[in-house]
Scaffold this motif. Sequence first.
Motif, PDB file in Angstrom:
ATOM      1  N   MET A   1      -2.498  68.107 -52.472  1.00  0.00           N
ATOM      2  CA  MET A   1      -1.769  67.032 -51.807  1.00  0.00           C
ATOM      3  C   MET A   1      -0.700  67.645 -50.904  1.00  0.00           C
ATOM      4  SD  MET A   1       0.411  63.955 -53.583  1.00  0.00           S
ATOM      5  CE  MET A   1      -1.068  63.344 -54.396  1.00  0.00           C
ATOM      6  N   ARG A   2      -0.653  67.176 -49.658  1.00  0.00           N
ATOM      7  CA  ARG A   2       0.372  67.704 -48.761  1.00  0.00           C
ATOM      8  C   ARG A   2       0.716  66.668 -47.689  1.00  0.00           C
ATOM      9  NH1 ARG A   2      -4.494  70.061 -47.129  1.00  0.00           N
ATOM     10  NH2 ARG A   2      -4.943  69.923 -44.884  1.00  0.00           N
ATOM     11  N   PRO A  23       0.989  73.344 -44.332  1.00  0.00           N
ATOM     12  CA  PRO A  23       0.335  72.968 -45.585  1.00  0.00           C
ATOM     13  C   PRO A  23       0.845  73.731 -46.799  1.00  0.00           C
ATOM     14  CG  PRO A  23      -1.121  74.319 -44.264  1.00  0.00           C
ATOM     15  CD  PRO A  23       0.055  74.013 -43.409  1.00  0.00           C
ATOM     16  N   SER A  24       1.580  74.830 -46.574  1.00  0.00           N
ATOM     17  CA  SER A  24       2.037  75.624 -47.712  1.00  0.00           C
ATOM     18  C   SER A  24       3.561  75.619 -47.799  1.00  0.00           C
ATOM     19  CB  SER A  24       1.495  77.054 -47.621  1.00  0.00           C
ATOM     20  OG  SER A  24       1.798  77.616 -46.349  1.00  0.00           O
ATOM     21  N   LEU A  25       4.229  76.540 -47.133  1.00  0.00           N
ATOM     22  CA  LEU A  25       5.663  76.738 -47.319  1.00  0.00           C
ATOM     23  C   LEU A  25       6.446  76.255 -46.098  1.00  0.00           C
ATOM     24  CD1 LEU A  25       7.824  77.925 -49.204  1.00  0.00           C
ATOM     25  CD2 LEU A  25       7.372  80.161 -48.164  1.00  0.00           C
ATOM     26  N   GLY A 326      -1.454  77.066 -54.076  1.00  0.00           N
ATOM     27  CA  GLY A 326      -1.962  76.168 -53.039  1.00  0.00           C
ATOM     28  C   GLY A 326      -1.104  74.940 -52.842  1.00  0.00           C
ATOM     29  N   ALA A 327       0.024  74.864 -53.558  1.00  0.00           N
ATOM     30  CA  ALA A 327       0.912  73.705 -53.430  1.00  0.00           C
ATOM     31  C   ALA A 327       1.681  73.753 -52.118  1.00  0.00           C
ATOM     32  CB  ALA A 327       1.896  73.666 -54.599  1.00  0.00           C
ATOM     33  N   ARG A 346       6.847  77.880 -42.382  1.00  0.00           N
ATOM     34  CA  ARG A 346       7.340  77.175 -41.199  1.00  0.00           C
ATOM     35  C   ARG A 346       8.830  76.936 -41.399  1.00  0.00           C
ATOM     36  NH1 ARG A 346       3.591  72.624 -39.019  1.00  0.00           N
ATOM     37  NH2 ARG A 346       2.459  74.563 -38.569  1.00  0.00           N
ATOM     38  N   LEU A 347       9.631  77.330 -40.436  1.00  0.00           N
ATOM     39  CA  LEU A 347      11.088  77.306 -40.563  1.00  0.00           C
ATOM     40  C   LEU A 347      11.675  76.239 -39.647  1.00  0.00           C
ATOM     41  CD1 LEU A 347      13.556  78.759 -41.849  1.00  0.00           C
ATOM     42  CD2 LEU A 347      13.575  80.248 -39.816  1.00  0.00           C
ATOM     43  N   PHE A 348      12.582  75.439 -40.201  1.00  0.00           N
ATOM     44  CA  PHE A 348      13.289  74.405 -39.441  1.00  0.00           C
ATOM     45  C   PHE A 348      14.789  74.647 -39.555  1.00  0.00           C
ATOM     46  CE2 PHE A 348       9.336  72.573 -40.933  1.00  0.00           C
ATOM     47  CZ  PHE A 348       8.847  71.866 -39.850  1.00  0.00           C
ATOM     48  N   HIS A 349      15.475  74.529 -38.427  1.00  0.00           N
ATOM     49  CA  HIS A 349      16.938  74.588 -38.452  1.00  0.00           C
ATOM     50  C   HIS A 349      17.475  73.161 -38.440  1.00  0.00           C
ATOM     51  CE1 HIS A 349      21.049  75.047 -36.655  1.00  0.00           C
ATOM     52  NE2 HIS A 349      21.084  75.920 -37.653  1.00  0.00           N
ATOM     53  N   VAL A 350      18.422  72.898 -39.328  1.00  0.00           N
ATOM     54  CA  VAL A 350      18.996  71.556 -39.463  1.00  0.00           C
ATOM     55  C   VAL A 350      20.466  71.617 -39.085  1.00  0.00           C
ATOM     56  CG1 VAL A 350      19.264  69.562 -40.982  1.00  0.00           C
ATOM     57  CG2 VAL A 350      17.425  71.214 -41.420  1.00  0.00           C
TER      58      VAL A 350
END
Length: 359
Positions: A1-2, A23-25, A326-327, A346-350
Motif C-alpha cells: 500500500m502506498r 513508493p519507498s522512502l 517494501g513499505a 525522495r527529499l522535500f524541503h518544508v
Amino acid sequence: MRLERLRIQGLRCLHEVDLTLAPSLNVFVGANGAGKTSVLEAVFLLSHARSFRSGAREALLCRGAARLFVFAELRQSGDRLLRVGLGREASRWEARLEGEGANLGALIAECAVTCFEPGSHALIAGSAEERRRFLDWGVFHVEHAFLDAWRRYQRALKQRNSLLRAGTEPGSPLYAPWETELAGLADWIDGHRRGYLDRLRPQLHASVAALLPELGEPDLRYRRGWSEEADLRGQLEAQRGRDLARGHTSLGAHRADWTLAFEHAPQREHLSRGQEKLAALGCMLAQARLYAEQHGEWPIICLDDLASELDEAHQAAVIAQLAGSGAQVLVTGTDLPAPLRSLPHRLFHVEQGRLTPLL
C-alpha cells in the motif's frame, strides 16, 4: 500500500500542498514549526479520522480557513488505484471514496497508516485509552464489523451511564436491557481483542526484543475490563449501587487494558523514557508486520522527527528493517538522518507550510 499523490488544503500551516510521493522512502526536512509533522498528520487522518496530536480539533484548521481537506491516490495490492479523501467543516467529518460520499469506517478500512512520533511513548506510559486505540485499530483491520459493534457498545454504555447520573435506583428494571446489550457486545469485542493479541504476540516479542535486548524476554498481559470469574451481566447488576455513587459504569470492554512487561523490568516504572519510546516503536513495527502478514501488503509507515527520538544506531536498525520490507515510509527531521543518506529516497524541503521537492 502506498500513496502516489497527496493533496492537503487548510490543515494547520499547510494552505495548499500537492505532492507526488516515492513508493519507498520519502523524507521531509525543515526547521521546527515549518509544517513537516502536519504532512504526516494528514496521512494519519486518512487512516484514523483523528490526529495523533493532542489538543482541540479546531487547531487542525489553518487560521482563517473554514474547512480542511486531505485527498490521496492510494495504490493497493493487485495494482488497484483508489482515490480517497477526508474533509472537515465545522465539527463534521466527511469521507469520500472515488469521489462519492462514504462513511468513515469505509475510508479507514481502505487506508492503513501506522505512526511513530514524539508522543508515542504514551502507548507504554500513558492511559489505557491509548492502548485500547492501538489494539482496536488492529482488530478493525481484521474484522471490519468491530467498528459497528464498538459503536453499539458505546450507545448502550451511554444509556446505562445516563440512568446512573439520573440517580435511578439500583433495583430499577430500566438497567436490565442495557446491561444485557453491554454484556453480549463486550464478550464479542473481548473475543476479537484476544484473538488479535494472540496473533500479535510473536511479532511483538521479536520486534521489541530486537530493540531492547537488555531487558530480557517481553511479556504482553491483557485485562478485559471485568472479572474472569463471572459473566459481565451479573457483575453489572451487582455493581449498580457502587456505580450509582460514582456516576459511571466501572466494568466492561471500555475498561480493558494491556501492558508490556519485561523479564528485567517487570513494572512500567522501571523503564526510562528512552526505553518507553523503543518499546512503543517495537509495538508499532509489530502491528505493521502483522498487518502485512494478514493483507499481503505493508501499511504506510510514518516516522516523525526520527533523529531526535532515536539514537543513530536505533535509527539505522529501524530503517534497515523497513527498507527491506517494501513499505512506503514517510520520515521527518530538521536534517536528512544519517542512516538514510545511502538509501534511495525522495527529499522535500518544508518552509512555512510550503513543500519543495529537492531530489
